[in-house]
Write an enzyme that holds these catalytic residues in place. Structure first.
Site, PDB file in Angstrom:
ATOM      1  N   ASN A  18      -4.163   6.036  -1.462  1.00 46.89           N
ATOM      2  CA  ASN A  18      -3.763   6.117  -0.054  1.00 46.89           C
ATOM      3  C   ASN A  18      -3.025   7.413   0.260  1.00 46.89           C
ATOM      4  OD1 ASN A  18      -4.871   3.787   1.015  1.00 46.89           O
ATOM      5  ND2 ASN A  18      -3.162   2.515   0.399  1.00 46.89           N
ATOM      6  N   SER A  71       0.813  -1.212   0.000  1.00 45.72           N
ATOM      7  CA  SER A  71       0.000   0.000   0.000  1.00 45.72           C
ATOM      8  C   SER A  71       0.848   1.264   0.000  1.00 45.72           C
ATOM      9  CB  SER A  71      -0.914   0.022   1.234  1.00 45.72           C
ATOM     10  OG  SER A  71      -1.782  -1.087   1.251  1.00 45.72           O
ATOM     11  N   HIS A  78      -1.856  -3.099  -6.744  1.00 43.55           N
ATOM     12  CA  HIS A  78      -2.391  -2.739  -5.434  1.00 43.55           C
ATOM     13  C   HIS A  78      -3.911  -2.900  -5.419  1.00 43.55           C
ATOM     14  CE1 HIS A  78      -3.300   0.474  -2.200  1.00 43.55           C
ATOM     15  NE2 HIS A  78      -3.193  -0.720  -1.672  1.00 43.55           N
ATOM     16  N   GLU A 134      -4.708  -0.335  -8.421  1.00 48.49           N
ATOM     17  CA  GLU A 134      -3.655   0.567  -8.889  1.00 48.49           C
ATOM     18  C   GLU A 134      -2.518  -0.270  -9.467  1.00 48.49           C
ATOM     19  OE1 GLU A 134      -4.001   4.428  -5.956  1.00 48.49           O
ATOM     20  OE2 GLU A 134      -2.938   2.664  -5.222  1.00 48.49           O
TER      21      GLU A 134
END
Length: 688
Positions: free
Chosen positions: A475, A404, A425, A437
């Site tokens: 994130n 992450s 991701h 992602e």
């Protein structure tokens, strides 16, 4: 005999009784999307046929493996131009001979409304029908809200239209949405049926009655799921008018509502996301991807099991690996339990279809894999150790990390072929969340990224490419959101107040409920990792750290920002409030209350500023990619089109003022180093 138009053609056949059957073929590649030219051609076709003598009727069908797969959305930003689809349907209904819609493929939106204008609808089993306009913030505008209730009833029409469901042929037949399912060539079947068919426009039928209780239940359920959709609310009202008004009056109301929603902000936002998804789906499409059939997954915790389920449910063979056999056995048991739960809930058809595709092995058993996804704990040394070993075991495989936050360039550095390393991701739960992602490193080859983009597409995901950076796109922005939430609680707000404000804004969940769902320990580990490099002048809130030190990691431990021990959905906890108030007192902060508008303003400013940084730094390739990531991975309201689309359509002076205010709250007192005003102005042509 054939008479050609630009997007349609007329073919003549002789029926068994000697009469002529006309076949009108819609031919507008690639999917027969409705357009002004098509409407004009269809109207001309029926005008030509109207004067034809000895005709038994017309078969209306489509080429290109579709009937009509919706409308050309590019036309929606321009004023409507005659002839309109209701004009074409009126001509079909007034045609003196029966017209059969012969559907093979998609008949969606205006395409299904066109079929509803015919006297009969037949379809092959591979066909799909429906009125998905609400998913684009629109009300069906060519009679769908009035003709469908005459086939399925008011309550069922409310459910079908507001859910934007695409209904497969067999279910559509059982509901009455189509009249017959046929095998083989649908046109031949229609030709056989036509001599016995009669003129029977749906508009002349009565509405199939639903009980008041059924209507109320369907309405309540639809409005709950609509989450503020103006199109859904308008559609419900118009559907209910089907048995209250003369059909022409109801059709006029439907048309007015359709045109009104078409120019509304919600529809513009949803169309922005539609085109954003189309654009990103073509990224790296000019590079040939490698074939991927067998996928290895290292780390079979909750995330690894979700990733395995995502791959297995789309037909990939999966080999699961853990650090030891002792860990893998219980993990496989949990995986089978997860699959059984999905079958029991009706979300999976068969347990065997999944479990037979997933096998267990130690890491050495991953040698046959085309792609290996690492999903172990967020620890750089552990990940580097795994990748070094994988590079020896499967030297030709693509190696992808599900990290992450960590630097994938550093992870790739321990492999002999860093061009085969990238990030993939997923978001939790991986088998449900649409966002993935795809992270390209400084060494990732175009073939590697193209392969991961293609794999994600096969998984039914929205794949957004991103550059290596702390937190990547989603994130990274969410961390700024989290930070501003923590400033608010230290200054005087409480978690439930902030959550309520953001739900009212349209977020699927409030931020503190999301933190608890994700697990507070993940962000805590990141904060500890970054602590040595933190600027001491920047404001730092340690309330979340104190919760973690007390073992409050969120839902998985029964306590986090909320208490879940006696309330599955969580309830405010006085113990948390005490920690919050103590932290404020320790810093001598005089706590104050915040209005809903102030909470929303500060949090949206944090999101928009961070999104602007992500775009300006090249972490994201396009502003629309950021919008897709936040909508599909973090619950940003799709009705607002994503944070940058939303911001570009707000008064810029207010956005800039809010951003400057949060920069001061961070404690740095520095001016924004990005020209936000210029960026927002540049986005306007793309979102107007």
């Amino acid at each position: 005999m054939s008479q050609s138009l630009q997007t349609a053609r007329i073919e003549m056949r002789e029926a068994a009784d000697g009469r002529t059957i006309a076949i009108v073929v819609i031919d507008h590649p690639p999917v027969n999307a409705g357009s002004h030219q098509m409407r004009s051609d269809l109207l001309h076709a029926f005008e030509r046929l109207r004067g034809h003598k000895n005709i038994a009727g017309v078969v209306l069908t489509g080429a290109n493996e579709n009937f009509v797969a919706g409308s050309d959305i590019r036309e929606f930003d321009a004023p409507p131009v005659a002839p309109h689809l209701p004009d074409v349907i009126a001509a079909i209904e007034a045609f003196p001979h029966p017209v059969i819609a012969a559907i093979d493929g998609a008949a969606l939106g205006g395409g299904y409304e066109l079929a509803l204008g015919c006297d009969m609808r037949i379809a092959t089993k591979r066909s799909v029908v429906g009125l998905p306009e609400v998913s684009l913030g629109l009300v069906p505008g060519a009679g769908g809200t009035q003709r469908l209730p005459r086939l399925v009833g008011i309550a069922k029409a409310i459910t079908l239209i507001t859910s934007a469901r695409r209904v497969k042929a067999e279910e559509a037949k059982s509901l009455g949405m189509i009249d017959e399912l046929v095998e083989g060539d649908v046109v031949s079947a229609a030709i056989a049926i036509l001599p016995e068919a009669s003129k029977a426009p749906i508009r002349d039928r009565g509405v199939i009655r639903s009980s008041e209780e059924e209507i109320q239940e369907a309405t309540a359920d639809a409005l709950k799921k609509a989450r503020g959709s103006k199109a859904a609310a308008a559609a419900i009202d118009i559907i209910k008018s089907a048995d209250q008004l003369p059909i022409d009056e109801a059709l006029a109301q439907e048309r007015a509502a359709s045109l009104e929603t078409r120019v509304g902000e919600q529809s513009k936002a949803l169309r922005h996301l539609f085109f954003a998804e189309r654009v990103v789906s073509k990224a790296y499409s000019d590079v040939k991807p490698r074939p991927v059939r067998t996928v290895g997954i290292v780390g079979f915790g909750p995330m690894g099991r979700g990733i395995a389920l995502a791959f297995a449910s789309r037909g990939f063979s999966v080999i699961a690996a853990e650090a030891s056999r002792e860990l893998l056995g219980p993990a496989m048991d949990l995986f089978r339990k997860d699959v059984r739960a999905l079958v029991d809930s009706g979300r999976l058809a068969s347990e065997g279809d999944i479990t037979e595709r997933v096998s267990a092995s130690d890491i050495d058993g991953l040698a046959p894999c085309d792609l290996i996804v690492e999903a172990i704990t967020e620890n750089m040394d552990a990940k580097k150790s795994v990748f070094a070993r994988l590079a020896d075991i499967a030297p030709d495989a693509i190696l992808a990390s599900n990290t992450s936050y960590l630097d994938i360039n550093e992870i790739a550095s321990v492999t002999a072929r860093p061009e085969r390393v990238a990030g993939l991701h997923f978001f939790n739960p991986a088998n449900v969340m649409r966002l993935v992602e795809v992270i390209w490193t400084k060494s990732s080859s175009p073939e590697t990224i193209a392969t991961l983009m293609a794999v994600a597409k096969k998984l039914g995901k929205i794949a957004v490419p991103a550059q290596v950076a702390e937190g990547f796109i989603g994130n990274r922005i969410f961390s700024a959101y989290r930070q501003q939430c923590e400033f608010l609680i230290e200054d005087g707000a409480y978690p439930e107040e902030i959550d309520r404000a953001m739900r009212e804004f349209g977020m699927a969940m409030g931020p503190f409920a999301v933190f608890d769902l994700a697990g507070l320990d993940i962000a805590w580990a990141t904060r500890k990792r970054l602590a040595p490099t933190r600027n001491p002048r920047e404001r730092y809130v340690d309330i979340a750290d104190r919760l973690c030190e007390a073992g409050r990691f969120g839902r998985k431990t029964g306590k986090g920002w909320y208490n879940y021990q006696n309330a599955p959905g969580g309830e405010p906890d006085p113990a948390v409030n005490a920690i919050i108030e103590e932290a404020s007192a320790r810093k001598r902060i005089v706590r104050r209350s915040f209005s809903t508008a102030e909470i929303q303003s500060r949090l949206m400013a944090a999101i928009v500023y961070s999104a602007a940084e992500v775009l300006a730094s090249g972490i994201a390739e396009r502003s629309s990619d950021i919008d897709l990531a936040l909508v599909n991975g973090f619950g940003f309201p799709s009705l607002k089109g994503g944070p940058l689309h939303w911001a570009a359509n707000q008064p810029r002076a207010e956005i800039l003022e809010s951003i400057e205010a949060i920069r001061r709250e961070e404690g740095t007192h520095r001016k924004a180093h990005i020209d936000i005003d210029a960026m927002l102005q540049s986005l306007l042509p793309a979102v107007a």
